[in-house]
Write an enzyme that holds these catalytic residues in place. Structure first.
Site, PDB file in Angstrom:
ATOM      1  N   GLU A 128       0.884  -1.177   0.000  1.00 14.35           N
ATOM      2  CA  GLU A 128       0.000   0.000   0.000  1.00 14.35           C
ATOM      3  C   GLU A 128       0.911   1.212   0.000  1.00 14.35           C
ATOM      4  O   GLU A 128       1.485   1.568   1.028  1.00 14.35           O
ATOM      5  CB  GLU A 128      -0.903  -0.012   1.236  1.00 14.35           C
ATOM      6  N   CYS A 136      -2.347   9.068   2.582  1.00 17.44           N
ATOM      7  CA  CYS A 136      -2.099   8.600   1.203  1.00 17.44           C
ATOM      8  C   CYS A 136      -3.298   8.915   0.320  1.00 17.44           C
ATOM      9  O   CYS A 136      -3.175   9.062  -0.886  1.00 17.44           O
ATOM     10  CB  CYS A 136      -1.838   7.101   1.215  1.00 17.44           C
TER      11      CYS A 136
HETATM   12  P1  NAD Z   1       8.099   5.371   4.727  1.00 17.17           P
HETATM   13  O1  NAD Z   1       8.053   4.569   3.479  1.00 17.17           O
HETATM   14  O2  NAD Z   1       9.235   6.279   4.950  1.00 17.17           O
HETATM   15  O3  NAD Z   1       8.093   4.386   5.991  1.00 17.17           O
HETATM   16  C1  NAD Z   1       7.106   3.380   6.136  1.00 17.17           C
HETATM   17  C2  NAD Z   1       7.651   2.293   7.033  1.00 17.17           C
HETATM   18  O4  NAD Z   1       8.770   1.696   6.391  1.00 17.17           O
HETATM   19  C3  NAD Z   1       8.149   2.779   8.387  1.00 17.17           C
HETATM   20  O5  NAD Z   1       7.866   1.795   9.354  1.00 17.17           O
HETATM   21  C4  NAD Z   1       9.646   2.895   8.174  1.00 17.17           C
HETATM   22  O6  NAD Z   1      10.390   2.756   9.358  1.00 17.17           O
HETATM   23  C5  NAD Z   1       9.894   1.716   7.242  1.00 17.17           C
HETATM   24  N1  NAD Z   1      11.097   1.833   6.429  1.00 17.17           N
HETATM   25  C6  NAD Z   1      11.735   2.956   6.009  1.00 17.17           C
HETATM   26  N2  NAD Z   1      12.804   2.624   5.254  1.00 17.17           N
HETATM   27  C7  NAD Z   1      12.830   1.274   5.200  1.00 17.17           C
HETATM   28  C8  NAD Z   1      13.681   0.337   4.565  1.00 17.17           C
HETATM   29  N3  NAD Z   1      14.727   0.714   3.835  1.00 17.17           N
HETATM   30  N4  NAD Z   1      13.410  -0.968   4.713  1.00 17.17           N
HETATM   31  C9  NAD Z   1      12.353  -1.373   5.447  1.00 17.17           C
HETATM   32  N5  NAD Z   1      11.500  -0.546   6.059  1.00 17.17           N
HETATM   33  C10 NAD Z   1      11.738   0.767   5.948  1.00 17.17           C
HETATM   34  O7  NAD Z   1       6.698   6.099   4.825  1.00 17.17           O
HETATM   35  P2  NAD Z   1       6.172   7.084   5.952  1.00 17.17           P
HETATM   36  O8  NAD Z   1       6.856   8.391   5.796  1.00 17.17           O
HETATM   37  O9  NAD Z   1       6.204   6.424   7.301  1.00 17.17           O
HETATM   38  O10 NAD Z   1       4.625   7.195   5.554  1.00 17.17           O
HETATM   39  C11 NAD Z   1       4.179   8.008   4.551  1.00 17.17           C
HETATM   40  C12 NAD Z   1       3.992   7.222   3.270  1.00 17.17           C
HETATM   41  O11 NAD Z   1       3.100   6.139   3.490  1.00 17.17           O
HETATM   42  C13 NAD Z   1       3.327   8.059   2.186  1.00 17.17           C
HETATM   43  O12 NAD Z   1       3.966   7.811   0.955  1.00 17.17           O
HETATM   44  C14 NAD Z   1       1.893   7.537   2.165  1.00 17.17           C
HETATM   45  O13 NAD Z   1       1.216   7.717   0.959  1.00 17.17           O
HETATM   46  C15 NAD Z   1       2.106   6.116   2.474  1.00 17.17           C
HETATM   47  N6  NAD Z   1       0.847   5.517   2.957  1.00 17.17           N
HETATM   48  C16 NAD Z   1       0.151   4.704   2.107  1.00 17.17           C
HETATM   49  C17 NAD Z   1      -1.053   4.167   2.529  1.00 17.17           C
HETATM   50  C18 NAD Z   1      -1.839   3.254   1.628  1.00 17.17           C
HETATM   51  O14 NAD Z   1      -2.698   2.547   2.145  1.00 17.17           O
HETATM   52  N7  NAD Z   1      -1.593   3.227   0.321  1.00 17.17           N
HETATM   53  C19 NAD Z   1      -1.557   4.456   3.799  1.00 17.17           C
HETATM   54  C20 NAD Z   1      -0.813   5.302   4.632  1.00 17.17           C
HETATM   55  C21 NAD Z   1       0.390   5.824   4.194  1.00 17.17           C
END
Ligand code: NAD
Length: 491
Positions: A264, A298
């Protein structure tokens, strides 16, 4: 463990949450003893520290999930359902405590946080109902030689990675179907908002989830720890919610052991308003689609396309509504718009405004960060934003509403689809034939037709293009954690 005492004050909340790793039903410090600061975005101050897991700790989570896997898969669906139902009831009973905790670590306003808790709890209820509806089927092969028997089995150990913007709902949207399907899991919440996840672990234990079925860890080494987990052949499922950039890294890591992935990812939602729309309804919808969660969603409307006949009235109405929003600490009762998550987000949002104005956009309200502690950016409307402005092409993730004018339906559809993302779109028109026509042509997994909010545990949530793979919620959500097994049989 109870979280009731958290109601005493906003700041007492964090002190009562377990902050160590939750592995095999035990609260344990990280193997190196390091800690991660958790900040209050309304002040920028540290409110708690949580354990910082190492690769060794992450692999202990896999051991715990593996030890519990056979027992949980063999637990009768009715029993699994009742545990999830109990989790729903506990979460509803403690919704105010959870809402305050979310406000504290994420910064969102209390009404938003309360909305999130209600939404999050619903995933436990929905999937408690799905747990007892895992039905296979039997058919006759076309040759008539044998029966085709299909049954569904839990995929196995699942790694669940969640973002900071919906710390409760993104966790329950994954834990609910994983547990209903009979999978054991490891939850890795974002380091910005880990307290809600640990409070959730305590609640699940109280609801009767056996030791090792749900494990939770936080780590400053997200890549190394999740990489180690995905390299362990016992792990069969990855369910990720977060940015498209991180999603791509994880897809590559999961490819090594051919792990099933539900992704997602980010969005860049168009919000299209036709001349024949009900203006007040479109403005109400715009405020929800843009400002729910302060724009840090998102599903947030990222680009407003408004037809020329209604354009001026829309910009005026949106500006007036945005101007009225009360900005303040998330947990202050009167706040309608809380801070953004951190300094980096504040600077990025400010940069997007400067970029848009340098290309000719006009700010009708907001536009500058507030000079005070915490990370505050006011609700901002930008009028006449050109297509090449950065904020039309990237996820804004903040309280900015760029508006641009269009003439024809074809032009609106083309502009809406001119993005690599495809999570959700919004369309406002009173002509239902046009509404369905446009909804079918827009490239997104979900469409809000005369609605600014589409998220619903009973509906399939997910995107197309680079917004993701798979669906959460509805019956689709549980299928993401189940493997179809086909048995050819002659009788
Ligand atoms: P992010 O991708 O930076 O982080 C998400 C998660 O991934 C966190 O737990 C983070 O610690 C982890 N992470 C970061 N780097 C990683 C790596 N290299 N390997 C493994 N895990 C890693 O996102 P964010 O800033 O926490 O959230 C915002 C983003 O989430 C936005 O792009 C938003 O659109 C998206 N989002 C999508 C949905 C959906 O259902 N499509 C819902 C909510 C948020």
């Amino acid at each position: 463990m109870t979280i009731a005492p958290f109601l005493k004050s906003e700041f007492a909340q964090a002190e009562n949450i377990p902050t160590d790793l939750y592995i095999g039903g035990e609260w344990v410090p990280g193997s190196e003893g390091k800690r991660i600061d958790v900040l209050d975005p309304s002040t920028g101050k540290v409110i708690a520290t949580v354990a910082d897991a190492t690769v060794e700790d992450a692999l202990k989570c896999v051991d715990a999930a593996a030890a519990a896997a056979a027992g949980w898969a063999a637990t009768p669906p009715r029993k699994r359902a009742e545990i999830l139902r109990k989790a729903f009831e506990l979460m509803v009973a403690r919704s105010e405590e959870f809402a305050r905790l979310i406000s504290l670590e994420n910064g969102k306003s209390l009404p938003d946080a309360r909305g999130e808790v209600a939404y999050a709890a619903e995933f436990f209820r929905w999937f408690s109902e799905e747990a007892v509806r895992i039905n296979g089927d039997i058919g006759l092969s076309p040759s008539g030689a044998n029966r085709i028997v299909v049954q569904y089995q839990p995929m196995g150990i699942a790694l669940l990675i969640t973002p900071w913007n919906f710390p409760a709902a993104m966790a329950t949207r994954k834990i609910g179907p994983a547990l209903a399907a009979g999978c054991t899991c490891i939850l890795k919440p974002a380091t910005e908002t880990p307290l809600t996840a640990y409070a959730m672990a305590a609640l699940l234990e109280e609801a009767g989830v056996p030791k090792g079925v749900v494990n939770v860890y936080t780590s400053s080494k997200a890549g190394a720890t999740s990489g180690a987990i995905l390299s362990d052949r016992r792990v069969r499922k990855l369910s990720f919610t977060g940015s498209t950039a991180v999603g791509k890294i994880l897809l590559k890591a999961a490819a090594e052991n051919v792990i099933s992935c539900s992704m997602e990812l980010g969005g860049n939602a168009p919000f299209v308003v036709f001349d024949d729309a009900d203006l007040e309804a479109a403005l109400d919808g715009a405020m929800i689609a843009k400002m729910r969660n302060g724009g840090e969603a998102c599903t947030a409307a990222n680009r407003f396309y408004v037809q020329e006949g209604i354009y001026d009235a829309f910009v005026k109405g949106l500006t007036e509504r945005m101007k009225k929003l009360e900005l303040g600490a998330g947990y202050a009762e009167t706040t309608q718009l809380g801070p953004v998550i951190n300094t980096a987000a504040l600077e990025r949002i400010h940069g997007l405004v400067k970029d848009a104005t340098s290309r000719g956009a006009r700010v009708t309200t907001g536009g500058e960060p507030l000079a005070r502690d915490g990370y505050f950016f006011p609700a901002t409307v930008l009028d006449g934003v050109p297509a090449d402005a950065e904020l039309m092409n990237d996820e804004i993730f903040g309280p900015l509403a760029p508006v641009t004018k269009f003439k024809t339906e074809e032009e609106a559809i083309k502009a809406a689809n001119d993005t690599e993302y495809g999570l959700i779109s919004y369309v406002y028109t009173q002509d239902l034939a046009r509404g369905f026509r446009v909804a079918e042509k827009i490239e997104s997994g979900m469409v809000g037709l005369n609605r600014g909010l589409a998220s619903d545990p009973a509906a399939p949530f997910g995107g197309v293009k680079q917004s993701g793979l798979g669906r959460e919620g509805s019956h689709h959500g549980i299928l993401e954690f189940l493997e179809a097994k086909y048995i050819a049989v002659t009788w």
